[in-house]
Write an enzyme that holds these catalytic residues in place. Sequence first.
Site, PDB file in Angstrom:
ATOM      1  N   LYS A 187       0.881  -1.168   0.000  1.00 12.54           N
ATOM      2  CA  LYS A 187       0.000   0.000   0.000  1.00 12.54           C
ATOM      3  C   LYS A 187       0.920   1.220   0.000  1.00 12.54           C
ATOM      4  CE  LYS A 187      -1.925   3.274   2.294  1.00 12.54           C
ATOM      5  NZ  LYS A 187      -1.799   4.522   1.544  1.00 12.54           N
ATOM      6  N   GLY A 194       6.954   5.825   8.337  1.00 17.88           N
ATOM      7  CA  GLY A 194       6.093   7.012   8.376  1.00 17.88           C
ATOM      8  C   GLY A 194       6.186   7.681   9.731  1.00 17.88           C
ATOM      9  N   SER A 195       5.087   8.308  10.137  1.00 24.13           N
ATOM     10  CA  SER A 195       5.127   9.094  11.375  1.00 24.13           C
ATOM     11  C   SER A 195       5.039   8.200  12.618  1.00 24.13           C
ATOM     12  CB  SER A 195       3.965  10.080  11.402  1.00 24.13           C
ATOM     13  OG  SER A 195       2.754   9.381  11.578  1.00 24.13           O
ATOM     14  N   VAL A 232       1.285   7.347  13.535  1.00 27.18           N
ATOM     15  CA  VAL A 232       0.682   6.213  12.814  1.00 27.18           C
ATOM     16  C   VAL A 232       1.375   4.915  13.230  1.00 27.18           C
ATOM     17  CG1 VAL A 232       0.237   5.215  10.531  1.00 27.18           C
ATOM     18  CG2 VAL A 232      -0.011   7.673  10.866  1.00 27.18           C
ATOM     19  N   GLU A 278       9.592   2.132  11.049  1.00 27.35           N
ATOM     20  CA  GLU A 278      10.669   3.092  10.805  1.00 27.35           C
ATOM     21  C   GLU A 278      10.031   4.467  10.877  1.00 27.35           C
ATOM     22  OE1 GLU A 278      13.894   3.826  11.035  1.00 27.35           O
ATOM     23  OE2 GLU A 278      13.799   1.737  10.362  1.00 27.35           O
ATOM     24  N   CYS A 297      13.598  11.254   6.707  1.00 22.70           N
ATOM     25  CA  CYS A 297      13.618  10.872   8.132  1.00 22.70           C
ATOM     26  C   CYS A 297      14.983  11.195   8.701  1.00 22.70           C
ATOM     27  CB  CYS A 297      13.388   9.384   8.310  1.00 22.70           C
ATOM     28  SG  CYS A 297      12.008   8.778   7.414  1.00 22.70           S
ATOM     29  N   GLU A 357       9.583  16.709  15.082  1.00 24.61           N
ATOM     30  CA  GLU A 357       9.950  16.540  13.675  1.00 24.61           C
ATOM     31  C   GLU A 357       9.124  17.501  12.815  1.00 24.61           C
ATOM     32  OE1 GLU A 357       9.001  12.782  11.634  1.00 24.61           O
ATOM     33  OE2 GLU A 357      11.045  12.856  10.844  1.00 24.61           O
TER      34      GLU A 357
END
Length: 498
Positions: free
Chosen positions: A175, A228-229, A232, A250, A284, A385
């Site tokens: 996805k 991602g964040s 999430v 990650e 990142c 971030e």
Amino acid sequence: MTEVYKNFIGGKWVESESKRTFENRNPANWDEIVGIFPKSTAKDVENAVDIAKKAFESWKRVPVPKRGEILGRCGDIMVERKEELAKLETREMGKVIKETRGDVQEGIDTAYYAFGEGRRLFGITTPSELPDKICYTVRKPIGVAGLITPWNFPMAIPCWKVIPALLSGNSVVIKPASATPATATKLVEILNEAGIPEGVVNIVHGTGREVGEALLAHPDIGVISFTGSSEVGSRIAEVSGKMLKRVSLELGGKNAQIVMQDADLDLALEGVLWGAFGTTGQRCTATSRLILNEKIYDKFIEMIKERAKKIKIGNGLEETVEMGPVINSGQRDVIHNYVKIGKEERAKLVLGGNFYEEGECAKGWFYEPTIFIDVKSGMRIEQEEIFGPVLSVIKFSEFDDAIKIMNDTNYGLSSSIYTRDVNLALKAAEEIEAGITYINGPTIGAECHLPFGGVKNTGNGHREGGLAVYEIFTEIKTIYFDYSGKLQKAQIDTSVEK
Ligand code: UN1
């Protein structure tokens, strides 16, 4: 003409059962539609997982070196199509063409690395405590892997996940981020052309809420890998944890570069410019903090301001442009809001801090390279971030203070120190709490054959890249082989005769 993309399920390009679609637009020119994609549902995910589960049964029996050969071919096709892929990626993600070439190259490197790894994928052999008995381990695939990928590395990160998952013998349902779905679809097309059997690789487009959640909740998905964040990521860990799924996360970073007073300042300058403003700060691993020694503080700030204000902003397809747009208007608002917060916190804004809307750039989501100085440890712009071209500069006097500032965050992905003092360099490598430390290099630039990942809220202990990623995508099986012809009891029949 706008390309219409589909899902790829069971070796066929198919629409979503919903018949709905979404568009993907160029962040450098919002009028340009890059592609139209199916807005998929839980039903589409279910189809894909069912098919992937069946396909897994034969894929897991293909010898690993043979799986590796197909992935090597995938690397060859990417080499041939590198320029076309890079251009598409710049159109959908915005970063400059030199960088998207690098992004595709990272995918190629990952494919070739897997090609070689297919001839190893080592387990261990070790002696038994009993005679006439051997012990060894093998790596087994897990099953169907659910791979949820971000928009900032539209080719490299899908490759980081898909390729080792496949080499290990898993089938996959991908996805991709809905901001950059075209590049990931090209990867699937290439894998198909390279010879991956039907049903082993599937891609389902759509939102995290619909497609992502359905993947998470599906009982036949054995492993989830997500970049991602942290927000999430934590939700994914919660759902997967309850279902006892393996999950690799990650997540965010608040990476810093330390510059000691003895550093080669020109080199440190190149490093921080690349680290902070490369990819428009949307890595990142981006350098979002610069920890500067007081003795060179004023001088270095002048140097960086001078250079950063000359960064050429524009459409990344132009070879001379150095910084492209940010991904979308929502993200630009987030960045702008952090600039507001920085001002309220009384950090000193010395460069940028605004949308960039010169000429053609008015059609896209551009933001100026932004620098705050006199930032104090603990301020929000120093802790959270931002994921944009915003650099916070913090002053220090002693080495130990620099390390303290570096470590005083909830994240721990990448880090860097510029110094000519070998003892300090090694001390920093020892003391910094991060998954990656660069000495005399910027915080970005990870290579595909080394472990990649971070400590604290940056992840949940896994590493991508290199051999480490195979820990995510394989189960270890231990085999005891007793060829003594009698019952030998471990821990009991172990005495040595005199
Ligand atoms: C990321 O930002 O999520 O080291 C990945 C780097 C790249 C990968 C970054 N090779 O910056």
